[in-house]
Motif scaffolding. Structure first.
Motif, PDB file in Angstrom:
ATOM      1  N   LEU A  28       0.829  -1.211   0.000  1.00  5.60           N
ATOM      2  CA  LEU A  28       0.000   0.000   0.000  1.00  5.60           C
ATOM      3  C   LEU A  28       0.858   1.254   0.000  1.00  5.60           C
ATOM      4  O   LEU A  28       0.486   2.255  -0.617  1.00  5.60           O
ATOM      5  N   LEU A  81       1.726   1.793  -3.487  1.00  3.65           N
ATOM      6  CA  LEU A  81       0.568   2.272  -4.250  1.00  3.65           C
ATOM      7  C   LEU A  81       0.307   3.747  -3.957  1.00  3.65           C
ATOM      8  O   LEU A  81       0.007   4.528  -4.866  1.00  3.65           O
ATOM      9  N   TYR A  82       0.461   4.130  -2.673  1.00  3.95           N
ATOM     10  CA  TYR A  82       0.289   5.531  -2.264  1.00  3.95           C
ATOM     11  C   TYR A  82       1.264   6.419  -3.025  1.00  3.95           C
ATOM     12  O   TYR A  82       0.887   7.457  -3.565  1.00  3.95           O
ATOM     13  N   LEU A 131       2.666   5.762  -5.834  1.00  5.88           N
ATOM     14  CA  LEU A 131       2.356   5.726  -7.270  1.00  5.88           C
ATOM     15  C   LEU A 131       1.262   6.720  -7.627  1.00  5.88           C
ATOM     16  O   LEU A 131       1.317   7.337  -8.690  1.00  5.88           O
ATOM     17  N   SER A 165       8.304   3.783  -6.429  1.00  9.91           N
ATOM     18  CA  SER A 165       7.080   3.178  -5.894  1.00  9.91           C
ATOM     19  C   SER A 165       6.779   1.848  -6.572  1.00  9.91           C
ATOM     20  O   SER A 165       6.383   0.882  -5.912  1.00  9.91           O
ATOM     21  N   MET A 185       6.401  -1.863  -4.752  1.00  9.12           N
ATOM     22  CA  MET A 185       5.271  -2.777  -4.917  1.00  9.12           C
ATOM     23  C   MET A 185       5.744  -4.154  -5.365  1.00  9.12           C
ATOM     24  O   MET A 185       5.294  -5.179  -4.846  1.00  9.12           O
ATOM     25  N   GLY A 235      -7.765   7.999  -2.695  1.00  4.46           N
ATOM     26  CA  GLY A 235      -6.770   6.963  -2.461  1.00  4.46           C
ATOM     27  C   GLY A 235      -7.003   6.237  -1.156  1.00  4.46           C
ATOM     28  O   GLY A 235      -6.951   5.007  -1.114  1.00  4.46           O
ATOM     29  N   PHE A 253      -7.672   2.359  -0.434  1.00  3.46           N
ATOM     30  CA  PHE A 253      -6.789   1.574   0.435  1.00  3.46           C
ATOM     31  C   PHE A 253      -7.590   0.811   1.480  1.00  3.46           C
ATOM     32  O   PHE A 253      -7.319  -0.355   1.742  1.00  3.46           O
TER      33      PHE A 253
END
Lengths: 112, 175
Positions: free
Chosen positions: A12, A15-16, A18, A30, A34, B93, B97
């Motif tokens: 995560l 992903l944040y 990205l 990023s 992942m 986001g 999540f």
């Protein structure tokens, strides 16, 4: 179970990065993060308590080995990850030479 | 075992968060090294020496490439501005999540707990693999004998990526 959850937290975090970063280098970092979390997850699934490394000693009789299949798959994936990262960095340096910035939003505005 | 890996994973998460927020791109790249080399230690603890060797080589090459790119361009991170769009993106986001995390918790209920894995498909790869492939290393046996076409595909991908990098860096861009 905590290890699986921490692994997913690492995913995560990647992903944040990205979706919130605008810098091309940060986006590449990023993506790598992942990838790493996925590799670790797959190897964790194949781990067996008190299992040996998957290298057979012909002198010993039947032993419990860690699952070699996820390890072989992850080995392939690591090398492909290197290929994608190298490709991404080449594209980034090309874009920098053209637009003089790493900012993806500014590149969109400067298009043409 | 679980505790050791959890601690290393905690360090990796801190390194990842720092890499995403560093003001200097060079230190961001270095902080990514924490994640990559922490992964090497995890692989060693999880009895995967082949993976550890490959990962340490790949991580070093990645680091060298990234440092070369950063030194060839700029080290400064862009100024982060919190406009309406950024805030909206962050809210969206975090909702995504939360959803992902919920479904992940549901999904790992069906996984075996760490260390209680049962060999299903790979039983064929383990039992009698030494006689079939002639390799004492089971991972090598899977990679180069049972699934040799996968390795061929991997080599093709690597070759294509090398060609792509060469093509991208050679041609001069239009002014």
């Amino acid at each position: 179970m905590t290890v699986y959850i921490l692994c997913f937290v690492l995913f995560l975090v990647g992903l944040y990065g990205l979706i919130t970063r605008r810098n091309l280098i940060k986006i590449a970092i990023s993506l790598s993060i992942m990838e790493f979390s996925i590799f670790l997850m797959l190897v964790l699934i194949g781990y067996i308590d008190n299992g040996l490394m998957p290298i057979v000693d012909p002198g010993l009789s039947a032993q419990v080995y860690v699952d070699p299949l996820p390890q072989a798959m992850v080995l392939t994936a690591i090398v492909i990850g290197l290929a994608t990262t190298a490709m991404l960095m080449a594209i980034a340096i090309r874009l920098y030479r053209k637009y003089k910035t790493f900012d993806i939003r500014e590149m969109k505005n400067l298009r043409g | 075992m679980e505790l050791t890996i959890s601690i290393i994973l905690g360090f990796m998460i801190i390194g990842a968060i720092y890499a995403l927020h560093a003001k200097d791109l060079l230190s961001a790249v270095m902080a990514m090294g924490i994640v990559g080399y922490g992964l090497v230690i995890c692989f060693l603890l999880l009895k995967a020496p082949d993976l550890a060797i490959v990962q340490i080589v790949v991580e070093t090459i990645t680091l060298v490439i990234m440092v070369a790119v950063v030194l060839d361009s700029t080290r400064e991170e862009l100024a982060i501005t919190l406009d309406r769009r950024a805030i909206l993106q962050m809210i969206a986001g975090f909702i995504v999540f939360a959803g992902l995390f919920y479904f992940f918790i549901l999904a790992i209920e069906h996984l075996d707990p760490l260390g209680a894995h049962t060999l299903r498909m790979s039983e064929t790869y383990v039992n009698g693999a030494v006689e079939l492939t002639g390799s004492v290393n089971l991972v090598t046996g899977v990679l180069f004998d049972f699934r040799a076409y996968d390795t061929l595909g991997e080599a093709v991908i690597l070759y294509t990526a090398a060609l792509g990098v060469l093509t991208l860096l050679r041609i001069k861009g239009k002014k």
